[in-house]
Scaffold this motif. Structure first.
Motif, mmCIF file in Angstrom:
data_model
loop_
_atom_site.group_PDB
_atom_site.id
_atom_site.type_symbol
_atom_site.label_atom_id
_atom_site.label_comp_id
_atom_site.label_asym_id
_atom_site.label_seq_id
_atom_site.Cartn_x
_atom_site.Cartn_y
_atom_site.Cartn_z
ATOM 1 N N LEU A 132 1.453 -1.320 0.546
ATOM 2 C CA LEU A 132 0.574 -0.171 0.190
ATOM 3 C C LEU A 132 0.569 0.969 -0.079
ATOM 4 C CD1 LEU A 132 -2.701 -0.799 2.444
ATOM 5 C CD2 LEU A 132 -3.093 -0.820 0.049
ATOM 6 N N ILE A 133 2.055 1.558 0.643
ATOM 7 C CA ILE A 133 2.856 2.412 0.692
ATOM 8 C C ILE A 133 3.483 2.373 -1.012
ATOM 9 C CG2 ILE A 133 5.150 3.718 1.875
ATOM 10 C CD1 ILE A 133 4.708 1.941 4.552
ATOM 11 N N TYR A 169 8.983 3.459 1.311
ATOM 12 C CA TYR A 169 8.882 2.143 0.734
ATOM 13 C C TYR A 169 9.734 1.588 0.787
ATOM 14 C CZ TYR A 169 7.767 -0.422 -3.239
ATOM 15 O OH TYR A 169 7.318 -2.128 -4.219
ATOM 16 N N LEU A 170 11.092 2.004 0.497
ATOM 17 C CA LEU A 170 12.622 0.878 0.004
ATOM 18 C C LEU A 170 12.882 0.289 1.754
ATOM 19 C CD1 LEU A 170 15.219 0.312 -1.455
ATOM 20 C CD2 LEU A 170 15.893 2.660 -0.659
ATOM 21 N N LEU A 227 10.608 -2.237 2.181
ATOM 22 C CA LEU A 227 10.528 -3.589 1.116
ATOM 23 C C LEU A 227 11.300 -4.304 2.038
ATOM 24 C CD1 LEU A 227 9.391 -4.468 -1.060
ATOM 25 C CD2 LEU A 227 10.475 -3.822 -2.952
ATOM 26 N N ILE A 228 12.873 -3.851 1.639
ATOM 27 C CA ILE A 228 13.650 -4.493 2.398
ATOM 28 C C ILE A 228 13.905 -5.465 3.282
ATOM 29 C CG2 ILE A 228 16.268 -4.733 3.307
ATOM 30 C CD1 ILE A 228 16.929 -2.244 0.859
ATOM 31 N N GLY A 229 13.293 -4.563 4.465
ATOM 32 C CA GLY A 229 12.582 -6.101 5.980
ATOM 33 C C GLY A 229 11.557 -6.803 5.049
ATOM 34 N N VAL A 230 10.652 -6.725 4.707
ATOM 35 C CA VAL A 230 9.456 -7.348 4.787
ATOM 36 C C VAL A 230 10.314 -8.795 3.652
ATOM 37 C CG1 VAL A 230 7.599 -8.393 3.141
ATOM 38 C CG2 VAL A 230 7.813 -6.431 4.130
ATOM 39 N N CYS A 269 13.281 -6.073 -7.110
ATOM 40 C CA CYS A 269 11.969 -5.389 -6.487
ATOM 41 C C CYS A 269 13.040 -3.996 -5.326
ATOM 42 C CB CYS A 269 11.807 -5.887 -5.341
ATOM 43 S SG CYS A 269 10.251 -7.237 -6.730
ATOM 44 N N PHE A 270 13.887 -4.542 -5.024
ATOM 45 C CA PHE A 270 14.759 -3.691 -3.953
ATOM 46 C C PHE A 270 15.202 -2.592 -4.976
ATOM 47 C CE2 PHE A 270 15.696 -7.090 -1.327
ATOM 48 C CZ PHE A 270 14.783 -7.615 -0.867
ATOM 49 N N LEU A 271 16.071 -3.525 -6.260
ATOM 50 C CA LEU A 271 16.746 -2.422 -7.132
ATOM 51 C C LEU A 271 15.792 -1.528 -7.872
ATOM 52 C CD1 LEU A 271 19.279 -1.870 -8.669
ATOM 53 C CD2 LEU A 271 18.726 -2.899 -10.952
ATOM 54 N N ARG A 272 14.553 -1.604 -7.841
ATOM 55 C CA ARG A 272 14.041 -0.813 -8.616
ATOM 56 C C ARG A 272 13.133 -0.267 -7.439
ATOM 57 N NH1 ARG A 272 14.829 -1.105 -13.851
ATOM 58 N NH2 ARG A 272 14.646 -3.083 -14.465
ATOM 59 N N ALA A 273 12.834 0.041 -6.261
ATOM 60 C CA ALA A 273 12.988 1.052 -5.470
ATOM 61 C C ALA A 273 13.938 1.847 -5.294
ATOM 62 C CB ALA A 273 12.205 -0.236 -3.743
ATOM 63 N N TRP A 274 14.897 1.409 -5.235
ATOM 64 C CA TRP A 274 16.417 2.056 -4.868
ATOM 65 C C TRP A 274 16.227 3.415 -6.325
ATOM 66 C CZ3 TRP A 274 20.224 3.193 -7.377
ATOM 67 C CH2 TRP A 274 21.122 3.648 -7.407
ATOM 68 N N GLN A 275 15.994 3.461 -7.652
ATOM 69 C CA GLN A 275 15.806 3.956 -8.504
ATOM 70 C C GLN A 275 15.331 4.792 -8.363
ATOM 71 O OE1 GLN A 275 15.669 0.962 -11.813
ATOM 72 N NE2 GLN A 275 18.455 1.160 -11.795
ATOM 73 N N PHE A 276 14.033 3.367 -8.073
ATOM 74 C CA PHE A 276 12.786 5.596 -7.355
ATOM 75 C C PHE A 276 12.748 6.565 -6.425
ATOM 76 C CE2 PHE A 276 8.234 5.628 -5.654
ATOM 77 C CZ PHE A 276 8.095 6.468 -6.666
#
Length: 395
Positions: A264-265, A281-282, A285-288, A343-350
């Motif tokens: 949701l975040i 979110y980043l 996401l890393i924690g989950v 997923c981690f990489l896309r979140a970091w780029q965003f």
């Protein structure tokens, strides 16, 4: 507003409309010939080596640049130029800075590192569409009508010699954190939104499954035979029976609930485009993701050990090495690990693109505020001079 690639400059450069570079002879410009002002570096290309186009006899071509107001600018070029070199030279013709140009040819945005020949621009008279990055102007609602031109007929001769640059009028208070979306940010938004949506679906399905298992009756209860004719009841296959609730399911349900919240975040971050939400979110996401990989690694190890104990109980004579147990568990998580890493990489780029866009917005706002303050000071000085002159006349 979206573009496909970010050019070298990140800011939104502006042409000084009060001092445009004009043709002093008021003659048509030859795109392959040097103009009277070509020997000096233009204000648009300070510190940049402006390439000079070859003549048609030397293999040069003429590209017709069409802006959003259907104005045509004939620009000389070499087919071996990169798009960056073409933008640099064309900025001296249509007065749009190179780092603010977005060029479209046959529905495709031209990449900066590609040559014109690679983009099928090897012959003359081909039309390239120019979409400049907009200028953001901070103005109050009552000042917009005074700043914005009312009709195209009000354009000056200098405006006709330059390409049209869109204007965005923003309230300095309401739109203090205005972010102009680029194509990289637009694509990153869609990636994060897609991955967050998939995470939301997976976590929702897992939560429903766990809730169903928790609410279902215990399979070891005394009376498992449903009411009715006992002869009509067929004993189900053991593989089709729903498993019982286990202690590890408590952690599993918490993990999926956390993943649901992180999804949701992510959806909210891809909509609101704020650095704070993208950071949350980043981190979430890393924690989950790490918790998910660790949890299923533990489950795989337990399952392999259970099979090992069963094999020892049957006395098959096959010895299972503990090192192979952990290796097999890690091997089973290879594909999920790759997916989580993406997923981690896309979140970091965003997050990086959001931070970059916010810095650009802050710098743009600071420049606009400085310009507004200087204009206000000039107005105050003019009023003081006028008041002083009136006082002298009265005396």
């Amino acid at each position: 507003m979206t573009v496909s690639q970010r050019t070298g400059g990140k800011g939104y450069n502006r042409v000084d409309q009060n001092n445009p570079t004009e043709n002093p002879l008021n003659e048509p410009l030859d795109p392959c010939a040097s103009t009277p002002g070509s020997t000096e570096k233009s204000k648009l290309t300070d510190g940049i080596d402006v390439p000079q186009p070859p003549t048609e006899e030397e293999g040069g071509i003429v590209v017709v640049v069409l802006d959003t107001m259907q104005r045509k600018f004939r620009v000389g070029a070499s087919p071996d130029w990169t798009v960056t070199q073409f933008k640099t030279y064309s900025s001296t013709v249509h007065k749009v800075p190179a780092n603010s140009q977005r060029l479209i040819f046959m529905g495709k945005l031209l990449g900066d590192d590609e040559t014109l020949r690679e983009q099928n621009l090897s012959s003359s008279e081909k039309i390239v569409h120019l979409f400049p990055k907009p200028n953001v102007i901070l103005a109050n609602a009552e000042d917009v009508s005074l700043t914005r031109p009312e009709s195209p007929q009000e354009a000056t001769s200098s405006d006709l010699d330059s390409a049209h640059i869109p204007q965005i009028y923003a309230d300095p208070i309401a739109d203090s954190h205005l972010i102009v979306t680029t194509n990289e940010l637009f694509e990153a938004q869609h990636r994060v939104k897609l991955l967050s949506f998939l995470l939301l679906i997976i976590c929702s399905m897992n939560l429903l499954t766990l809730i169903t298992i928790f609410l279902s009756p215990d399979g070891d209860s005394a009376d498992d035979t449903p009411p009715g004719d006992p002869t009509d009841y067929a004993t189900p296959n053991q593989d089709d029976e729903m498993r019982n609730w286990q202690k590890s399911d408590y952690f599993n349900i918490v993990l999926n609930a956390a993943g649901f919240q992180v999804a949701l975040i992510g959806l909210r971050a891809s909509t609101e485009n704020t650095f704070l939400l993208s950071t949350k979110y980043l981190i979430g996401l890393i924690g989950v993701g790490v918790a998910w990989l660790g949890f299923y690694f533990y489950l795989d190890v337990e399952e392999i050990n259970t099979k090992k104990d069963d094999a020892d109980g049957e006395d098959t004579g096959e010895a299972v090495d503990d090192g192979n147990v952990y290796f097999d568990a890690m091997l089973g998580l290879t594909l999920p690990t790759i997916v989580w890493f993406i997923c981690f990489l896309r979140a970091w780029q965003f997050r990086a693109l959001i931070r970059e866009a916010e810095q650009e917005a802050e710098e743009r706002q600071r420049e606009l505020h400085q310009g507004t303050d200087s204009a206000r000071r000039r107005d105050e000085d003019d009023e003081d001079e006028l008041h002083l002159s009136e006082t002298v006349q009265i005396v």
